[in-house]
Scaffold this active site. Structure first.
Site, PDB file in Angstrom:
ATOM      1  N   SER A 171       6.125   9.556   2.213  1.00 28.47           N
ATOM      2  CA  SER A 171       5.886  10.839   2.854  1.00 28.47           C
ATOM      3  C   SER A 171       7.156  11.707   2.912  1.00 28.47           C
ATOM      4  O   SER A 171       7.705  12.036   1.875  1.00 28.47           O
ATOM      5  CB  SER A 171       5.313  10.562   4.245  1.00 28.47           C
ATOM      6  N   HIS A 375      -2.862   8.042   3.991  1.00 29.83           N
ATOM      7  CA  HIS A 375      -1.403   8.224   4.017  1.00 29.83           C
ATOM      8  C   HIS A 375      -0.649   7.044   4.613  1.00 29.83           C
ATOM      9  O   HIS A 375       0.480   6.754   4.205  1.00 29.83           O
ATOM     10  CB  HIS A 375      -1.082   9.502   4.802  1.00 29.83           C
TER      11      HIS A 375
END
Ligand SMILES: *[C@@H]1O[C@H](CO)[C@@H](O)[C@H](O)[C@H]1NC(C)=O
Ligand SMILES: *[C@@H]1O[C@H](CO)[C@@H](O)[C@H](O)[C@H]1NC(C)=O
Ligand SMILES: *[C@@H]1O[C@H](CO)[C@@H](O)[C@H](O)[C@H]1NC(C)=O
Ligand SMILES: *[C@@H]1O[C@H](CO)[C@@H](O)[C@H](O)[C@H]1NC(C)=O
Length: 399
Positions: A171, A375
Site C-alpha cells: 500500500s 487490500h
C-alpha cells in the site's frame, strides 16, 4: 477518517472480558521475541533529521550459521508497511503464517521499516512531535519517499555490506517507493527488485468510502489544523483498552470491528483470522500526519501521481510552479513486480493497470487467484502465506 468509523462501532457499552489475547500488550520486538525469532532495533537518521526505527529479524528460528560467508550471502529485504500502520504489519500471525517470519526462516535478513510519524518513528533531532508549532508533522509521503526510503536503504546496505537489497512494500509502502525512486533515480541501482503488494500510485478508481471525503479534503484538513491536530490517529492506550473490551469480547462485536475494516479495504470475511483481530487493532492505527492522508485525498480528485498540492502561491514558493510537479514513473527503472487483488477497494485494478503501463521495468504483473482478495489479505489474509509469500519466495532467487 477510516478509523473514526471504527470508533463509532466501539463506543457502545462495555462487555464482559472473555479470554484476552495477551499479545495485545506486546510491542513489535516483544512479539518477534515471543514467537521465537531474534530481533534488533536500529535507529536511522534521515537527511532532514527524522529518527526512524528499523526492526530487524536477522535470521530465522533455525539459528545463525557459523559460516561467515553464508551470513554475508543472506540477502537483506526491506519490508515497508502501508498507511497508518507500522512494522507490526508483517508479523500479525503465527511463524508459519506472517510474511516476515516465513521470509526470515527462508534465509533472508528482514528489515521492517517505520515511516516518519508512526508509533516507532515519532522522533526528530530538533523538532518535537508534541510541539505547538506542529512543524514535526509538516510532511506527507513526498518526504517519506524522498528521505525515508533512501535513508533506510543506505543504512541497511551499510550494516550488511551488501550493495543491493529487495524492497517489499504494501500500500503506502509502494507509494513511498515509487515517489522516492522517481525523485532520486540514483537509488534504483541499490534495489535488486521491488515487489508491490496492493500497489498505490494514482487512486482515481478507489472504491473505499475515503472517496466520498475527497472533495472535502481542504475543509477537513483546515479543521484538523485549526484544532491543533497535525497528527492523524496516533497509537494510544485508550484505544487499546477499547479494543480489549469490545473487539476481543464476543462474537458479534468482533464482527462489527472487522466489518469496519472491510468497509475500507474490501470485504473478505473468510480470509480473516479473528484470533488476530485484537492484536491488529492494538497495533493499528499507528499514526501519521494529517497531510499524508490529505495527499491521497488530493489524488482521488486530481487523478494524478504528483507532489502535495499546497495551493498556487505556496506551490510557487516550493516547486517554482503553480501546479504540483508530477512524479515521472519512467525514472523507476528498478525491476518491479506488481501483486494485486480484484476486490481491493484501495488499489483498484484499473489504477494498477495504469501503473503497470507506466513502469519501464515491470517484471511481474500478478492478479491474486481469488476474486475476493482485498487490500489487507496481502499481509493478514489466511492465504497470504500460500498465495503471496510463496510467490515472493519463488521470484526472489531470480534477481
Ligand atoms: C488463526 O490464528 C491462530 C493463532 O495463530 C491459529 O491457531 C489458527 O490456526 C488460525 N486459524 C486459521 C483458520 O488459520
Ligand atoms: C529521540 O531521540 C533522541 C536522540 O536524538 C533520544 O535521546 C530520545 O530518547 C528519543 N526519544 C524517544 C521518545 O524515543
Ligand atoms: C557506514 O556507517 C559508518 C558509521 O556507522 C560510516 O562511518 C560510514 O561512512 C558508512 N559507510 C557508507 C558507505 O555509508
Ligand atoms: C523557476 O522557473 C523559471 C521559469 O520556469 C526559471 O527561469 C527559473 O530558473 C526557476 N527557478 C528555480 C529556482 O528553479
Amino acid at each position: 477518517m477510516p478509523y473514526l468509523l471504527l470508533f463509532l462501532f466501539l463506543l457502545p457499552g462495555v462487555l464482559a472480558d472473555d479470554d484476552i489475547n495477551p499479545d495485545i500488550y506486546l510491542d513489535v520486538p516483544g512479539l518477534i521475541t515471543k514467537y521465537g525469532f531474534p530481533v534488533e532495533t536500529h535507529i536511522v537518521q534521515t537527511e532532514d533529521g527524522y529518527l526512524l526505527t528499523l526492526h530487524r529479524i536477522p535470521h530465522g528460528r533455525q539459528g545463525d550459521t557459523e559460516d561467515h560467508n553464508r551470513v554475508m550471502a543472506r540477502q537483506p529485504i526491506l519490508m515497508q508497511h502501508g498507511l497508518l500502520s507500522s512494522s507490526s504489519s508483517w508479523i500479525m500471525g503465527a511463524p508459519e503464517k506472517a510474511p516476515a517470519y516465513i521470509m526470515a526462516d527462508a534465509g533472508y535478513d528482514i528489515w521492517l521499516g517505520n515511516a516518519r510519524g508512526n508509533t516507532y518513528s515519532r522522533n526528530h533531532t530538533k523538532l518535537d512531535p508534541d510541539g505547538r508549532d506542529g512543524k514535526f508533522w509538516d510532511f506527507s509521503w513526498d518526504e517519506m519517499g524522498y528521505f525515508d526510503v533512501p535513508a533506510m536503504i543506505d543504512y541497511i546496505l551499510n550494516k550488511t555490506g551488501h550493495t543491493t537489497l529487495f524492497y517489499i512494500g504494501h500500500s503506502m509502502g509502494t507509494t513511498m517507493f515509487f515517489a522516492g525512486m522517481s525523485a532520486r533515480p540514483e537509488y534504483n541501482s541499490k534495489v535488486k527488485a521491488m515487489f508491490a503488494l496492493g500497489p498505490v500510485a494514482t487512486v482515481s478508481h478507489i472504491l473505499s468510502p475515503i472517496r466520498l471525503l475527497a472533495p472535502l479534503t481542504r475543509e477537513i484538513e483546515a479543521l484538523f489544523l485549526l484544532l491543533g491536530h497535525n497528527e492523524f490517529l496516533p497509537h494510544n492506550r485508550l484505544f487499546t483498552k477499547w479494543v480489549e473490551k469490545i473487539c476481543a469480547a464476543q462474537r458479534y462485536t468482533k464482527l462489527m470491528c472487522v466489518n469496519s475494516i472491510f468497509l475500507l479495504t474490501g470485504f473478505d470475511q473468510a480470509q480473516f483470522n479473528m484470533t488476530w483481530l485484537p492484536v491488529i487493532l492494538a497495533n493499528n492505527p499507528a499514526g501519521t500526519s494529517v497531510r499524508t492522508v490529505a495527499h491521497y485525498a488530493q489524488e482521488v480528485e486530481s487523478g494524478k501521481f504528483q507532489h502535495y498540492d499546497f495551493g498556487s502561491r505556496e506551490n510557487m514558493r516550493r516547486y517554482n510552479q503553480t501546479k504540483p510537479p508530477q512524479y515521472n514513473l519512467k525514472n523507476v527503472v528498478a525491476p518491479v513486480g506488481l501483486l494485486w487483488g480484484i476486490n481491493d477497494f484501495l488499489a483498484d485494478p484499473k489504477d494498477v493497470a495504469h501503473l503497470a503501463g507506466s513502469l519501464p521495468n515491470m517484471v511481474h504483473d500478478v492478479c491474486m487467484p481469488r476474486p475476493s482478495f482485498n487490500h489487507i489479505d496481502f499481509i493478514w489474509g489466511d492465504d497470504a502465506d500460500k498465495l503471496v509469500v510463496r510467490l515472493l519466495l519463488k521470484y526472489l532467487p531470480f534477481y
